[in-house]
Design an enzyme around this catalytic site. Structure first.
Site, PDB file in Angstrom:
ATOM      1  N   LYS A 298       0.830  -1.210   0.000  1.00 36.63           N
ATOM      2  CA  LYS A 298       0.000   0.000   0.000  1.00 36.63           C
ATOM      3  C   LYS A 298       0.862   1.257   0.000  1.00 36.63           C
ATOM      4  CE  LYS A 298      -3.656  -2.569   2.198  1.00 36.63           C
ATOM      5  NZ  LYS A 298      -4.180  -3.131   3.424  1.00 36.63           N
TER       6      LYS A 298
ATOM      7  N   GLN B 211      -5.854  -1.887   9.266  1.00 33.73           N
ATOM      8  CA  GLN B 211      -5.361  -3.159   8.733  1.00 33.73           C
ATOM      9  C   GLN B 211      -5.863  -4.330   9.578  1.00 33.73           C
ATOM     10  OE1 GLN B 211      -3.358  -3.590   5.849  1.00 33.73           O
ATOM     11  NE2 GLN B 211      -3.877  -5.726   6.207  1.00 33.73           N
TER      12      GLN B 211
ATOM     13  N   ASP C 280     -11.601   0.878   2.745  1.00 37.26           N
ATOM     14  CA  ASP C 280     -11.671  -0.588   2.688  1.00 37.26           C
ATOM     15  C   ASP C 280     -13.081  -1.069   2.354  1.00 37.26           C
ATOM     16  OD1 ASP C 280      -9.574  -2.312   2.784  1.00 37.26           O
ATOM     17  OD2 ASP C 280      -9.504  -2.529   4.949  1.00 37.26           O
TER      18      ASP C 280
END
Length: 257
Positions: free
Chosen positions: A34, A78, A101
């Site tokens: 990322k 995460q 996300d």
């Protein structure tokens, strides 16, 4: 236009914060990918690393402050999180407009209702792959194996929204091969190395392997690639297939946010 070109034309650079709790080795790898994407595209990027024993309240406090920060456009927590933290609660603490996300209940509802929103990156990447290879899903029978909130469930909804007839299989499905043999498009996202073999797929099927498994022989997918590749019309490799699309669609979500 490429994402990089679009970002270069913006007067304000999109900014993303990735929050990591603890030091999960797989998370470290994904965060590195990322970081590279953000640097390449030209995004502002911050990696906020918190201790494994951080409290749920302290994590929510960090998210709240980022929600209120107008210079931050995307927030990604995460996964996985340590067992003492409720992942669903954390995902819903992120403002839906900053939820790059696509895991909040609000964005899941928007996907269900075919409204504009931010949706999970991996299934978005699969849909983009199909589009780029001019593969229409309209009227096709798509079989999705795996029912996670991250991939399987949203994947089945996206394919349904695009006009496919969808069968969703999972660990409790009896006689899995019965369904996989009927698939025009087979999406496998269960995390079981080489689960799908050539006798489980029909001729000229389109196979999308979302699995990534670490074995003694290196990385492999949920599909036995060497065994299956001569039987299908399209197949994604592991590594080098859907994983790259996931990161690309995260970049796309940040631009949208």
């Amino acid at each position: 236009l490429s994402l990089k070109d679009e970002v270069s034309k913006l007067t304000q650079k999109p900014n993303m914060v990735v929050i990591q709790v603890g030091d999960n080795p797989a998370s470290n790898v994904y965060i590195k990918q990322k970081t590279k994407m953000a640097e390449y595209v030209g995004y502002g990027y911050r990696h906020l690393k918190l201790a494994e024993n951080v409290t749920e309240d302290a994590l929510i406090h960090e998210i709240d402050s980022l929600n209120m920060d107008k210079s931050v456009h995307g927030i990604l927590v995460q996964m996985p999180l340590p067992s003492h933290i409720d992942a669903n609660k954390i995902q819903n603490a992120v403002l839906p407009l900053k939820d790059v996300d696509g895991l909040s209940d609000i964005n899941a509802g928007k996907l269900f209702h075919m409204s504009d929103g931010l949706f999970p990156c991996t299934p978005l990447g699969v849909m983009e792959l199909l589009k780029r290879y001019n593969i229409s899903v309209l009227g096709k029978h798509a079989v999705v194996i795996g029912r996670s909130n991250l991939v399987g469930k949203p994947m089945s909804v996206m394919l349904t929204n695009a006009g496919a007839t969808v069968t969703l299989c999972h660990s409790k499905t009896n006689d899995l091969a019965k369904y996989t043999k009927m698939a025009d498009i087979l999406v496998v996202c269960v995390g079981k190395p080489k689960l799908i073999t050539s006798d489980m797929v029909k001729e000229d099927a389109i196979i999308i392997d979302v699995g990534i498994n670490r074995t003694d022989d290196g990385l492999c997918g949920d599909v036995d690639y060497d065994n299956v590749c001569n039987k299908c019309s399209f197949i994604t490799p592991v590594p080098g297939g859907v994983g790259q699309m996931t990161v690309a669609m995260l970049g796309n979500n940040l631009l949208n946010s």
